[in-house]
Design a protein around this motif. Structure first.
Motif, PDB file in Angstrom:
ATOM      1  N   ARG A  22     126.703   4.319  90.710  1.00  0.00           N
ATOM      2  CA  ARG A  22     125.961   4.194  91.960  1.00  0.00           C
ATOM      3  C   ARG A  22     124.530   3.749  91.691  1.00  0.00           C
ATOM      4  N   PRO A  23     124.317   2.549  91.182  1.00  0.00           N
ATOM      5  CA  PRO A  23     122.941   2.110  90.915  1.00  0.00           C
ATOM      6  C   PRO A  23     122.148   1.887  92.184  1.00  0.00           C
ATOM      7  N   GLU A  24     122.818   1.616  93.291  1.00  0.00           N
ATOM      8  CA  GLU A  24     122.083   1.364  94.526  1.00  0.00           C
ATOM      9  C   GLU A  24     121.360   2.620  95.007  1.00  0.00           C
ATOM     10  N   VAL A  25     121.933   3.813  94.717  1.00  0.00           N
ATOM     11  CA  VAL A  25     121.253   5.057  95.101  1.00  0.00           C
ATOM     12  C   VAL A  25     119.933   5.189  94.349  1.00  0.00           C
ATOM     13  N   PHE A  26     119.968   4.891  93.068  1.00  0.00           N
ATOM     14  CA  PHE A  26     118.753   4.996  92.271  1.00  0.00           C
ATOM     15  C   PHE A  26     117.721   3.941  92.690  1.00  0.00           C
ATOM     16  N   LEU A  27     118.160   2.719  92.897  1.00  0.00           N
ATOM     17  CA  LEU A  27     117.218   1.657  93.258  1.00  0.00           C
ATOM     18  C   LEU A  27     116.614   1.883  94.631  1.00  0.00           C
ATOM     19  N   ALA A  28     117.343   2.541  95.513  1.00  0.00           N
ATOM     20  CA  ALA A  28     116.815   2.780  96.851  1.00  0.00           C
ATOM     21  C   ALA A  28     115.728   3.845  96.861  1.00  0.00           C
ATOM     22  N   HIS A  29     115.727   4.736  95.897  1.00  0.00           N
ATOM     23  CA  HIS A  29     114.777   5.847  95.904  1.00  0.00           C
ATOM     24  C   HIS A  29     113.826   5.827  94.723  1.00  0.00           C
ATOM     25  N   LYS A  30     113.838   4.779  93.921  1.00  0.00           N
ATOM     26  CA  LYS A  30     113.039   4.776  92.694  1.00  0.00           C
ATOM     27  C   LYS A  30     111.552   4.852  93.007  1.00  0.00           C
ATOM     28  N   ASP A  31     111.070   4.111  94.016  1.00  0.00           N
ATOM     29  CA  ASP A  31     109.639   4.103  94.316  1.00  0.00           C
ATOM     30  C   ASP A  31     109.164   5.475  94.785  1.00  0.00           C
ATOM     31  N   ALA A  32     109.928   6.061  95.695  1.00  0.00           N
ATOM     32  CA  ALA A  32     109.555   7.395  96.171  1.00  0.00           C
ATOM     33  C   ALA A  32     109.611   8.422  95.047  1.00  0.00           C
ATOM     34  N   LEU A  33     110.587   8.291  94.151  1.00  0.00           N
ATOM     35  CA  LEU A  33     110.731   9.231  93.045  1.00  0.00           C
ATOM     36  C   LEU A  33     109.556   9.136  92.082  1.00  0.00           C
ATOM     37  N   LEU A  34     109.190   7.916  91.698  1.00  0.00           N
ATOM     38  CA  LEU A  34     108.065   7.735  90.780  1.00  0.00           C
ATOM     39  C   LEU A  34     106.760   8.177  91.432  1.00  0.00           C
ATOM     40  N   GLY A  35     106.566   7.823  92.698  1.00  0.00           N
ATOM     41  CA  GLY A  35     105.355   8.247  93.390  1.00  0.00           C
ATOM     42  C   GLY A  35     105.251   9.759  93.491  1.00  0.00           C
ATOM     43  N   HIS A  36     106.357  10.410  93.762  1.00  0.00           N
ATOM     44  CA  HIS A  36     106.368  11.871  93.878  1.00  0.00           C
ATOM     45  C   HIS A  36     105.978  12.522  92.548  1.00  0.00           C
ATOM     46  N   ILE A  58     108.970  10.863  83.929  1.00  0.00           N
ATOM     47  CA  ILE A  58     108.516   9.551  84.402  1.00  0.00           C
ATOM     48  C   ILE A  58     108.934   8.469  83.422  1.00  0.00           C
ATOM     49  N   ARG A  59     108.775   8.719  82.131  1.00  0.00           N
ATOM     50  CA  ARG A  59     109.210   7.739  81.131  1.00  0.00           C
ATOM     51  C   ARG A  59     110.722   7.527  81.192  1.00  0.00           C
ATOM     52  N   SER A  60     111.482   8.602  81.403  1.00  0.00           N
ATOM     53  CA  SER A  60     112.933   8.459  81.471  1.00  0.00           C
ATOM     54  C   SER A  60     113.354   7.647  82.692  1.00  0.00           C
ATOM     55  N   VAL A  61     112.675   7.881  83.825  1.00  0.00           N
ATOM     56  CA  VAL A  61     113.016   7.125  85.031  1.00  0.00           C
ATOM     57  C   VAL A  61     112.670   5.653  84.855  1.00  0.00           C
ATOM     58  N   LEU A  62     111.538   5.356  84.218  1.00  0.00           N
ATOM     59  CA  LEU A  62     111.176   3.960  83.973  1.00  0.00           C
ATOM     60  C   LEU A  62     112.175   3.282  83.039  1.00  0.00           C
ATOM     61  N   ALA A  63     112.608   3.985  82.004  1.00  0.00           N
ATOM     62  CA  ALA A  63     113.612   3.418  81.107  1.00  0.00           C
ATOM     63  C   ALA A  63     114.934   3.202  81.839  1.00  0.00           C
ATOM     64  N   LEU A  64     115.300   4.148  82.699  1.00  0.00           N
ATOM     65  CA  LEU A  64     116.516   3.987  83.481  1.00  0.00           C
ATOM     66  C   LEU A  64     116.403   2.807  84.440  1.00  0.00           C
ATOM     67  N   LEU A  65     115.220   2.648  85.042  1.00  0.00           N
ATOM     68  CA  LEU A  65     115.007   1.513  85.946  1.00  0.00           C
ATOM     69  C   LEU A  65     115.124   0.190  85.193  1.00  0.00           C
ATOM     70  N   ARG A  66     114.586   0.137  83.994  1.00  0.00           N
ATOM     71  CA  ARG A  66     114.679  -1.086  83.196  1.00  0.00           C
ATOM     72  C   ARG A  66     116.134  -1.396  82.849  1.00  0.00           C
ATOM     73  N   ARG A  67     116.894  -0.375  82.493  1.00  0.00           N
ATOM     74  CA  ARG A  67     118.288  -0.601  82.123  1.00  0.00           C
ATOM     75  C   ARG A  67     119.116  -1.056  83.323  1.00  0.00           C
ATOM     76  N   VAL A  68     118.907  -0.437  84.471  1.00  0.00           N
ATOM     77  CA  VAL A  68     119.659  -0.826  85.668  1.00  0.00           C
ATOM     78  C   VAL A  68     119.288  -2.230  86.112  1.00  0.00           C
TER      79      VAL A  68
END
Length: 507
Positions: A207-221, A303-313
């Motif tokens: 479900r990469p679309e779930v992560f991509l839809a909330h990535k900005d709010a997640l990083l900002g939070h 935060i680093r893990s989420v950024l790495a996950l975003l790069r991989r997706v």
């Protein structure tokens, strides 16, 4: 007064309330969640919870059925519950509900004899029900870090210091209790948040679309939370030191004095509030590895893990190749196979899970790898090429070279010679000084026991008056001679008593 104090001490030792439940009793509280009619049990307990919210604690079977009808009208997906009486009896047996009878409901003598039962939640049963409801109602988006709580914690610490200085016991009790509850909630929020991040990382392939839809709010939070924590951490540490300067013991005594828990002794209340204050200090005191610092490090790592996950997706979606697309292509290949033999060959080529020919091949040195080591962690076994390719073990070409560990042999030989020399020295000391009238050391004791073992093993059964036994080793001889009474040999291991025998050691 003595009888009253003794009675109170015995009452404290007895279990009360939820403490009266044993481990098996507490586990049985959750039987309703795994029973065959678990949906009916759940809605019946929801009816009791609805009645509890409306201050109707005791419910008869007819009352519970009425509440269930209202719940079914409000929730179309509610499970249909028929006869509630067997369900109530089972919940009472599991001690989720408490069963009693109300004689005021009886209209005649027959109804009074039938014991009109009413039911209510037990304390432990209500906790078990709420635990199940918390699991059923948990949502992914409920996990969040609370950054707005830091100003309240700082204000409560200042108010706690002022109340402790003024000697206001009730205000100390309220502020200290609120700080403890706020910290507990913040720790639970943080734990749920980081667990949510782990689940999100494991499900990004499907479900990469779930992560991509909330990535900005997640990083900002997370960035806002770590900024607030970094800004308030020194202020909170200063407030903790200021509060401790007003007197920790006095503050704990004030809190325990205002504590209204009936079934806790004064000593238990003092210890409880002392541990709560130590938890606050452990969170915010200015020292190395405080909980605030660990929370800050965990957030930065997340935060680093989420950024790495975003790069991989992002890279997977840009290139059009991901685990999902690869599995879809592989599934299409299996569907396109014309025969089962082709499908088996494709499976063997894709996964390599054919017959494992090397399953019984041991290590060259079995003692090199412990037997408890997992296959995932142990070093791989070296296999012959003929075994892997054709399944045939390689033939022997002449005798193999003998591996000799000369250094190990020399060390063992030197240790053996050293032990032999110690035994000879101890044997000579026994022969020279005798075994009586002194305390034998460890080496002499070992030699003496070895000589006695040899002598007793070679002894011929005969009359005690004429039978003597002897044994020799290490250049000395031990002789056991029959005597009247008993003799004693003193050693560092204890005293050796010989009944009717006396031993002599000669060269």
């Amino acid at each position: 007064m003595t009888d009253v104090s003794a009675a109170s001490e015995s009452a404290d030792e007895d279990a009360f309330g939820i403490d009266a439940f044993t481990l098996d009793d507490r586990l049985r509280l959750f039987h309703f969640a795994a029973a065959e009619k678990r949906h009916e049990y759940l809605w019946l307990l929801r009816a009791f919870d609805r009645g509890r919210a409306n201050y109707q604690v005791l419910l008869h079977a007819s009352d519970a059925a009425g509440v269930l009808e209202r719940l079914a009208a409000e929730h179309p997906g509610a499970a249909a519950v028929g006869d509630v009486q067997p369900l109530l009896d089972a919940l009472a047996d599991w001690r989720v509900l408490d069963r009693s009878y109300d004689g005021t409901r009886a209209a005649n003598l027959a109804e009074y004899r039938n014991r009109h039962y009413v039911y209510q939640f037990t304390q432990a049963g209500y906790r078990a029900y709420r635990a199940v409801e918390d699991v059923l109602g948990a949502r992914l988006e409920d996990a969040q870090l609370s950054r707005l709580v830091f100003p309240d914690i700082l204000a409560d610490l200042h108010a706690l210091a002022d109340a402790n200085s003024a000697g206001d016991a009730e205000e100390v009790y309220r502020k200290l209790g609120r700080l403890d509850s706020v910290l507990g909630e913040m720790a639970q929020r943080a734990a749920r948040f980081y667990l949510m991040l782990g689940d999100l990382a494991r499900t990004n392939d499907t479900r990469p679309e779930v992560f991509l839809a909330h990535k900005d709010a997640l990083l900002g939070h997370m960035r806002e939370f770590t900024a607030e924590l970094g800004r308030y951490a020194p202020l909170l540490a200063e407030a903790v030191e200021k509060t401790a300067a007003t007197g920790v013991d006095r503050m704990i005594e004030h809190a325990a004095e205002a504590d209204e828990r009936l079934f806790r002794s004064p000593a238990e209340r003092l210890e409880d509030w002392r541990q709560r204050w130590q938890g606050i200090v452990h969170w915010f005191a200015e020292r190395e590895h405080s909980e605030a610092d660990r929370l800050q490090d965990a957030t930065v790592t997340a935060i680093r893990s989420v950024l790495a996950l975003l790069r991989r997706v992002t890279e997977a979606r840009r290139g059009g190749v991901s685990r999902e697309s690869q599995l879809r292509h592989l599934a299409q290949w299996f569907i396109s196979c014309e025969s089962d033999e082709d499908a088996h060959a494709l499976f063997q080529a894709a996964f390599g899970l054919g017959a494992p020919r090397h399953i019984a091949v041991p290590y060259a040195d079995p003692e090199l790898i412990p037997g408890r080591t997992s296959w995932w962690e142990a070093e791989p076994v070296e296999l012959a090429r003929t075994l892997v390719q054709s399944g045939r073990s390689p033939g022997l070409h002449g005798p193999g070279r003998i591996e000799r560990n000369e250094a190990q042999r020399e060390r063992l030989r030197a240790e053996q010679l050293k032990q032999q020399a110690e035994r000879r020295t101890a044997a000579a000391s026994l022969a020279a000084d005798g075994a009586h009238g002194r305390v034998l050391d460890e080496a002499e004791t070992r030699v003496l026991l070895a000589l006695m073992n040899v002598a007793l093993a070679a002894r011929v059964p005969a009359s005690r008056s004429v039978c003597a036994a002897s044994g020799s080793a290490h250049g000395v001889r031990l002789t056991l001679t029959p005597v009247e009474g008993s003799t004693t040999v003193h050693t560092v291991r204890g005293n050796l008593h010989l009944n009717g025998l006396r031993l002599e050691v000669t060269a």
